[in-house]
Design an enzyme around this catalytic site. Structure first.
Site, PDB file in Angstrom:
ATOM      1  CB  SER A 137      -0.935  -0.011   1.214  1.00 19.23           C
ATOM      2  OG  SER A 137      -1.738   1.142   1.227  1.00 19.23           O
ATOM      3  CG  HIS A 168       6.486   2.963  11.533  1.00 20.33           C
ATOM      4  ND1 HIS A 168       6.240   4.001  12.416  1.00 20.33           N
ATOM      5  CD2 HIS A 168       6.159   1.821  12.204  1.00 20.33           C
ATOM      6  CE1 HIS A 168       5.780   3.511  13.554  1.00 20.33           C
ATOM      7  NE2 HIS A 168       5.739   2.190  13.455  1.00 20.33           N
ATOM      8  N   GLY A 183      -1.458   4.119   2.844  1.00 25.27           N
ATOM      9  CA  GLY A 183      -0.940   4.403   1.513  1.00 25.27           C
ATOM     10  C   GLY A 183      -2.006   4.779   0.503  1.00 25.27           C
ATOM     11  CD  GLU A 225      -0.005   2.467  14.372  1.00 26.14           C
ATOM     12  OE1 GLU A 225       0.034   3.046  13.276  1.00 26.14           O
ATOM     13  OE2 GLU A 225       0.847   1.636  14.734  1.00 26.14           O
TER      14      GLU A 225
END
Length: 490
Positions: A47, A132, A158, A221
């Site tokens: 992604s 990341h 993404g 997240e």
């Protein structure tokens, strides 16, 4: 290897956590000269890999992909993604030695092995990029001394990196240079150029650190961005069914409701979201939110504490070694829920109806956004970083749910985000179920009846909403988002 963050002293930890500065637009140029003519190789075409590569190519950069030998031989999904979009694909051995910038966009669990291989083939004085910092911060992998290590971390999945770029906008990004690997003092300019090439200069580029990105990203997240949306979707759907609401209508109210409601947050923060409610509903949502914050504060803080200490990373990496057994169990459990399997509702729901019939959803969002932001701040993370991780990225995640419910969200986010989201929602669902006993008519599934208003109460509620620190920093940061385009709901 050892956890890099835990190897630092207290002062060093604090300096890194607090590093976050918005780069002024005058220092961002779309000419992007630093990477023009350079050989850029992206490793992995999932992604993030595919969509960042598409944006970078459209920005005039030279992009190719390095995939494992077996991926090319078996023509797997990464190979299909790259070749069907006209990119050159080669093996690590063939094209990594030619690269000026190698961007590792493989899943976190593969980073250690992949980076060990990349370092064997990368030419002297080249640059290694991440989106990341988990491998650098939590795993503590050491990189060759001559290699510059940078990061550009778009604040969304993404798919949304690409969709926002196509709208002429972009997504915010944190950029960083690993302090242990910047031998030629070139990392910042290269990272900035990379961020511009994916369109992030339209939404805001923050100069941060690997540590601040990892700790804030994991917190966002796990809690409000994915975990809270997941838990709330499941519990709110079941509550609607309990109330006798048509299952397919209930599914659409939740599935599309998050996108519609959070679109207001993107443009005007929590203040605008609550302004979409009647005054009676706003006051009710405000007080429901206060109750929810009190209930969820210990859980949010526990997640932050476990992220800072490294306990979360340790447990997740243990699951990696166990062939993702826990992740797979949670994944199957969510996929088999009634919300995920309910029929599609084909009728149009008017935009305002999502707010009117989703008062509880508004209260949940307000509580989750504020809690995530507040706990990041008390941990030492700067307001700018906390804003993006708790509020701005939220509508981008909600967009994925609107497409194919939680399946789509969990498909496009990273495995790290998915694991953390399941971990949080597993603990949050019982709390939300218990809270459903406090609901009144008009909280969820139908519109609240208008009642007599107390002017003083309304004035105080409005003042409290508008004066929250996330609303203050949000007004400042949204000034940089000059090309934001509204999303049209189907």
């Amino acid at each position: 290897m050892k956890n890099y963050f835990n190897s630092l002293n207290f002062r060093q930890k604090l300096i890194n956590l607090q590093k976050c500065k918005l780069i002024d637009n005058q220092f961002l140029s779309e000419k992007n000269n630093v990477l023009k003519g350079k050989n850029i190789v992206i490793v992995g075409c999932g992604s993030q890999g595919l969509n960042q590569g598409l944006n970078m190519r459209d920005s005039g950069l030279n992009i190719s992909y390095a995939l494992r030998d077996d991926s090319i031989f078996n023509k797997n999904q990464s190979w299909i993604n790259a070749t069907s979009n006209g990119f050159f694909v080669g093996t690590y051995e063939n094209i990594i030695p030619t690269a000026d910038l190698v961007i590792n966009l493989t899943p976190d669990k593969q980073h250690e092995q992949v980076v060990n291989v990349l370092q064997k083939f990368m030419k002297p004085n080249s640059v290694l990029g991440f989106s990341h910092g988990f491998n650098i911060v939590e795993v503590g992998q050491l990189i060759r001394n001559d290699i510059t290590v940078i990061m550009v971390a778009p604040k969304c999945p993404g798919t949304e990196v690409r969709e926002e770029y196509k709208r002429g906008f972009g997504v915010p990004a944190l950029i960083a240079v690993h302090s242990e690997n910047d031998p030629h003092d070139i990392g910042f300019e290269i990272a900035k150029s990379w961020a511009i090439s994916i369109g992030s200069h339209h939404a805001g580029i923050l100069h941060s650190s690997f540590i601040a990105e990892v700790k804030s990203d994991l917190m966002g997240e796990q809690t409000i961005l994915c975990g809270m949306l997941q838990a709330s979707s499941l519990v709110c759907y079941n509550q609607l069914i309990f109330q006798g609401v048509n299952p397919s209508y209930a599914g659409k109210l939740i599935q599309t409701g998050w996108e519609v409601i959070t679109e207001s947050v993107k443009h005007g923060g929590i203040t605008l979201m609550l302004d979409r409610l009647s005054n009676t509903a706003k006051i009710r949502a405000y007080f429901l939110s206060k109750k929810l914050k009190k209930i969820f504060f210990p859980l949010f803080r526990k997640h932050m504490d476990d992220i800072i200490s490294g306990e979360f990373s340790k447990n997740m990496m243990f699951d990696w070694k166990n062939n993702d057994q826990q992740l797979k169990e949670w994944r199957t459990e969510i996929q088999n829920t009634d919300f995920e399997k309910c029929n599609i509702y084909y009728k149009q729901i008017p935009e305002q109806e999502y707010f009117d019939n989703g008062l509880l959803m508004v209260a949940i969002l307000k509580a989750g956004i504020e809690l995530s932001f507040e706990i990041m701040i008390e941990t030492g993370i700067k307001e700018e970083s906390a804003y993006y991780e708790s509020l701005h990225e939220l509508p981008l995640i909600a967009n994925t749910i609107a497409r194919k419910r939680l399946y789509e969200m969990n498909l496009v986010i990273s495995d790290t985000a998915e694991y953390g989201s399941y971990l949080f929602s597993h603990a949050a669902i019982p709390l939300l179920k218990k809270f459903m006993n406090e609901l009144q008519p008009g909280d969820l599934g139908n519109k609240i009846s208008t009642s007599e208003l107390d002017n003083i109460t309304l004035y105080k509620v409005n003042a409290k909403i508008e004066s929250h620190p996330i609303e203050i920093i949000g007004k400042k940061l949204r000034l940089y988002m000059t090309s934001m385009v509204p999303i049209k709901t189907k």
